[in-house]
Design a protein around this motif. Structure first.
Motif, PDB file in Angstrom:
ATOM      1  N   UNK A 267     -76.715 -35.282  65.174  1.00  0.00           N
ATOM      2  CA  UNK A 267     -75.621 -35.811  66.002  1.00  0.00           C
ATOM      3  C   UNK A 267     -74.920 -34.761  66.845  1.00  0.00           C
ATOM      4  N   UNK A 268     -75.019 -33.480  66.486  1.00  0.00           N
ATOM      5  CA  UNK A 268     -74.362 -32.422  67.260  1.00  0.00           C
ATOM      6  C   UNK A 268     -75.411 -31.472  67.819  1.00  0.00           C
ATOM      7  N   UNK A 269     -75.321 -31.196  69.112  1.00  0.00           N
ATOM      8  CA  UNK A 269     -76.223 -30.255  69.766  1.00  0.00           C
ATOM      9  C   UNK A 269     -75.398 -29.092  70.297  1.00  0.00           C
ATOM     10  N   UNK A 270     -75.782 -27.884  69.920  1.00  0.00           N
ATOM     11  CA  UNK A 270     -75.151 -26.679  70.440  1.00  0.00           C
ATOM     12  C   UNK A 270     -76.093 -26.059  71.462  1.00  0.00           C
ATOM     13  N   UNK A 271     -75.661 -25.961  72.698  1.00  0.00           N
ATOM     14  CA  UNK A 271     -76.458 -25.319  73.739  1.00  0.00           C
ATOM     15  C   UNK A 271     -75.976 -23.885  73.899  1.00  0.00           C
ATOM     16  N   UNK A 272     -76.872 -22.939  73.684  1.00  0.00           N
ATOM     17  CA  UNK A 272     -76.544 -21.519  73.780  1.00  0.00           C
ATOM     18  C   UNK A 272     -77.165 -20.975  75.064  1.00  0.00           C
ATOM     19  N   UNK A 273     -76.333 -20.382  75.903  1.00  0.00           N
ATOM     20  CA  UNK A 273     -76.775 -19.784  77.159  1.00  0.00           C
ATOM     21  C   UNK A 273     -76.629 -18.272  77.013  1.00  0.00           C
ATOM     22  N   UNK A 274     -77.749 -17.543  77.036  1.00  0.00           N
ATOM     23  CA  UNK A 274     -77.627 -16.102  76.837  1.00  0.00           C
ATOM     24  C   UNK A 274     -78.895 -15.382  77.259  1.00  0.00           C
ATOM     25  N   UNK A 275     -78.838 -14.057  77.158  1.00  0.00           N
ATOM     26  CA  UNK A 275     -79.922 -13.173  77.571  1.00  0.00           C
ATOM     27  C   UNK A 275     -80.646 -12.638  76.345  1.00  0.00           C
ATOM     28  N   UNK A 276     -81.976 -12.685  76.368  1.00  0.00           N
ATOM     29  CA  UNK A 276     -82.753 -12.151  75.253  1.00  0.00           C
ATOM     30  C   UNK A 276     -82.745 -10.630  75.218  1.00  0.00           C
ATOM     31  N   UNK A 277     -82.073  -9.998  76.175  1.00  0.00           N
ATOM     32  CA  UNK A 277     -81.920  -8.543  76.148  1.00  0.00           C
ATOM     33  C   UNK A 277     -80.515  -8.160  75.694  1.00  0.00           C
ATOM     34  N   UNK A 278     -79.774  -9.117  75.149  1.00  0.00           N
ATOM     35  CA  UNK A 278     -78.367  -8.912  74.806  1.00  0.00           C
ATOM     36  C   UNK A 278     -78.148  -8.926  73.300  1.00  0.00           C
ATOM     37  N   UNK A 279     -77.436  -7.914  72.808  1.00  0.00           N
ATOM     38  CA  UNK A 279     -77.039  -7.920  71.406  1.00  0.00           C
ATOM     39  C   UNK A 279     -76.062  -9.036  71.096  1.00  0.00           C
ATOM     40  N   UNK A 280     -75.248  -9.438  72.077  1.00  0.00           N
ATOM     41  CA  UNK A 280     -74.337 -10.568  71.874  1.00  0.00           C
ATOM     42  C   UNK A 280     -75.113 -11.854  71.616  1.00  0.00           C
ATOM     43  N   UNK A 281     -76.210 -12.040  72.339  1.00  0.00           N
ATOM     44  CA  UNK A 281     -77.049 -13.226  72.148  1.00  0.00           C
ATOM     45  C   UNK A 281     -77.624 -13.236  70.734  1.00  0.00           C
ATOM     46  N   UNK A 282     -78.130 -12.098  70.324  1.00  0.00           N
ATOM     47  CA  UNK A 282     -78.701 -11.994  68.982  1.00  0.00           C
ATOM     48  C   UNK A 282     -77.668 -12.339  67.913  1.00  0.00           C
ATOM     49  N   UNK A 283     -76.466 -11.775  68.029  1.00  0.00           N
ATOM     50  CA  UNK A 283     -75.452 -11.989  67.005  1.00  0.00           C
ATOM     51  C   UNK A 283     -74.940 -13.427  67.014  1.00  0.00           C
TER      52      UNK A 283
END
Length: 453
Positions: A267-283
């Motif tokens: 029922x809940x979808x989280x869409x994550x927008x980020x860069x695969x070269x980013x430590x922020x994306x990883x975390x």
């Protein structure tokens, strides 16, 4: 060996023996309670008009100590009308309390712990366990393995869903308006909660449904999380994010062909927008995985590419490679492997192929896909769609069409998911539509539910 030497050796041997449960005196009855795994300690009937959730801490916090003894007095006064649930948050001491519950000794353990006014030390756990008649060896095995860590995390997430981690009590889903320090204040809060429950009972609501109905009403009335911006990746294209509550997407995004993880009917979808070269994306993805573990059947995660080519020049190639791995059903395996040994400065073709091979991807087919630029247009379209929807910062999380910019604390992520799961929120948002925008591929749409590789 002299008698004195023998006695000293015996004492030394006893001192070296691990602590065990205190033996019961001959003839004493041993009461064994078999508690279901995953349940929580409680007092009172399962379906009482008033359910009090006590988010307690065993680390010597004075508020928890005071409320524990007050709640036991309240239960003695209202044994049939109040159910008290003990949701234990915190650290190693709290994990020990869950093990005490599974051994049928929670209240004896809690009595010993909350009788101690000084801040506890690690060796106090054994003393409390012995006083409760627990199997101390089993306790240490559970602590060493982290057996109950997920339950403590779930209790913290539940507290966050109620709206404030500073309050220890919730009455029928509503946090106490202020700190409670004396029995009269606790009685007043109980009386108010009972009046609300009594009104539902008078309207014909079964007692077994009272708590769920009152929680539903409390959730519907609760404002969404504030969501101030967190850490974002550097960018050469846009200004830093403004400090303001989350905004809504400028336009809806179709996620039919976006790589997703989780049940297709969640029922809940989280869409994550980020860069695969980013430590922020990883975390951020790691923290979201922790929240998904709390809602295993309710959360689905979609990953969109979003990056600045000047800042992350290898991010485009990394996402194209991930989509090529996805053609073999290995998108998430590739992303997990990439972030498991994350080196943002080492994302050349050879590095990406090494990650793909470790993820079980057939390299020859992957190489042809990447060299042919099969998904280059898909990445470009995804970037344009994200910008058109008003998503420009990496990382960004979208839930229920609300936009949360930057890194999120795990507790805040749990609150965001709980907000997205409130009755009617997703229906009103209407953001997950099929065919609104072309997503990541111009191929024929997949079966309902989207790609999940």
């Amino acid at each position: 060996m002299t008698r004195r030497a023998f006695a000293l050796a015996a004492v030394a041997a006893l001192a070296a023996t691990p602590a065990r449960a205190r033996p019961r005196r001959p003839g004493a009855a041993a009461v064994v309670v078999h508690a279901p795994r995953g349940a929580v300690p409680s007092l009172g009937p399962r379906h009482a008009p008033v359910t009090i959730e006590f988010f307690c801490n065993f680390a010597g916090e004075r508020q928890s100590i005071t409320l524990y003894w007050l709640l036991k007095q309240l239960h003695a006064r209202h044994p049939r009308r109040a159910r008290i649930e003990f949701h234990i948050v915190g650290n190693r001491y709290s994990e020990a309390a869950y093990e005490a519950f599974d051994q049928g000794a929670f209240f004896a353990f809690a009595d010993a712990a909350f009788s101690q006014r000084a801040r506890p030390r690690p060796d106090d756990i054994d003393r409390w366990a012995e006083a409760a008649g627990m199997n101390v060896d089993a306790l240490h095995r559970a602590l060493d393995r982290g057996t109950h860590r997920a339950r403590a995390d779930a209790a913290r997430a539940r507290q966050r869903r109620r709206g404030n981690t500073g309050r220890r009590l919730a009455f029928n889903g509503v946090l106490a308006a202020r700190a409670i320090t004396v029995l009269e204040e606790l009685e007043d809060a109980y009386d108010a909660a009972y009046a609300d429950a009594r009104a539902l009972l008078d309207d014909g609501v079964p007692v077994a449904a009272v708590f769920d109905e009152l929680v539903r009403r409390a959730d519907a009335a609760r404002p969404p999380p504030l969501g101030l911006p967190g850490n974002v990746d550097p960018t050469a294209a846009v200004d830093p994010p403004p400090v303001e509550p989350p905004q809504l997407l400028a336009r809806a995004l179709a996620l039919d062909r976006v790589p997703t993880r989780g049940p297709v009917d969640a029922p809940a979808v989280l869409a994550v927008f980020c860069s695969l070269q980013s430590g922020n994306c990883r975390e951020l993805l790691r923290r979201i995985d922790r929240v998904r573990a709390l809602y295993p059947d309710a959360v689905r995660v979609a990953l969109w590419p979003l990056f600045d080519d000047e800042v992350h020049p290898d991010a485009r190639r990394a996402f194209e490679t991930a989509l090529c791995a996805g053609d073999q059903g290995k998108f998430w395996a590739f992303v997990d492997q990439l972030f498991a040994v994350f080196r943002p400065s080492q994302l050349g073709d050879a590095d990406l192929e090494a990650h793909a091979e470790a993820a079980g991807v057939a390299i020859d087919a992957l190489r042809r896909c990447v060299q042919d630029g099969r998904h280059a247009g898909d990445v470009d379209r995804a970037l344009r769609d994200a910008h058109a929807a008003g998503v420009v910062y990496s990382p960004t999380l979208v839930a229920g069409r609300r936009v949360y910019v930057g890194m999120r604390h795990p507790d805040e992520l749990a609150a965001i998911v709980a907000d997205a799961l409130r009755p009617g929120v997703l229906e009103r948002a209407g953001w997950l539509r099929r065919g609104v925008l072309d997503a990541l591929s111009n191929r024929a749409p997949p079966p309902a539910g989207g790609a999940a590789n």
